[in-house]
Design a protein around this motif. Sequence first.
Motif: not given
Length: 216
Positions: A9-10, A12, A14-16, A18-19, A77, A81, A198, A202
């Motif tokens: 799963f992404p 990293r 910004r993509k992470g 969104w989870w 994520t 991070w 989140s 972002l």
Amino acid sequence: MIGRAAARFPLRGRKGAWWGVAFVILLFVSAAMVSLPTAAEPGDRIATFYKAHQHVIVWQQIVGTLALLPFLAFAATLSRWARLDGRRNRWLMPAAGLVALATVATSLVPLAMALMPDLSPDLAHQLTVVEDLADSVLFASLAGFVLATSTGAPVWVRALAVLVAMASLARAVLSPFGLSVLEVAAPLAVLAFVVLLSGRLLFGPAAGRPSVEAAP
């Protein structure tokens, strides 16, 4: 297991982030389906409720359990991070694991009750007591998760985390006694904190940090 999920799963940047949003949306959908009775209700009313809302309850528990997938991905994520930021948050993933286990426990009991063909009032009340206790464990574990996510964060984030954790713990303690003062406020506070995390991923100053990881 979590390491394999991180590879699929992404997780990293910004993509992470969104989870976390996906987790909040799924929980809102699950909560909006139906409000389950507590042990404060008489057994005959509980049994009647489960018989009348069998299909909705089953789907609610399925959606709530599926919400664990984005939740664990979001936790991974945050853990990743923290490492990119030069920190190691050793409590984050264990805390997320406890939340996952408690969530499964709170889903299994109402799912079993909904699928029982002849749920007696006495058994319905006894199982609802078990469900209420599992719900308390869930919110206690959520308090630990919230505190774990704030490790190394700015002071204002840690202060908010303490307030959210206190609300979750208070709900965990008060709910078995039939006190529903924080029944809505505590879960909303947890979800709002997830949205905050989140948003920091972002739009925070470290949003471009994943490019560092790609470097040799």
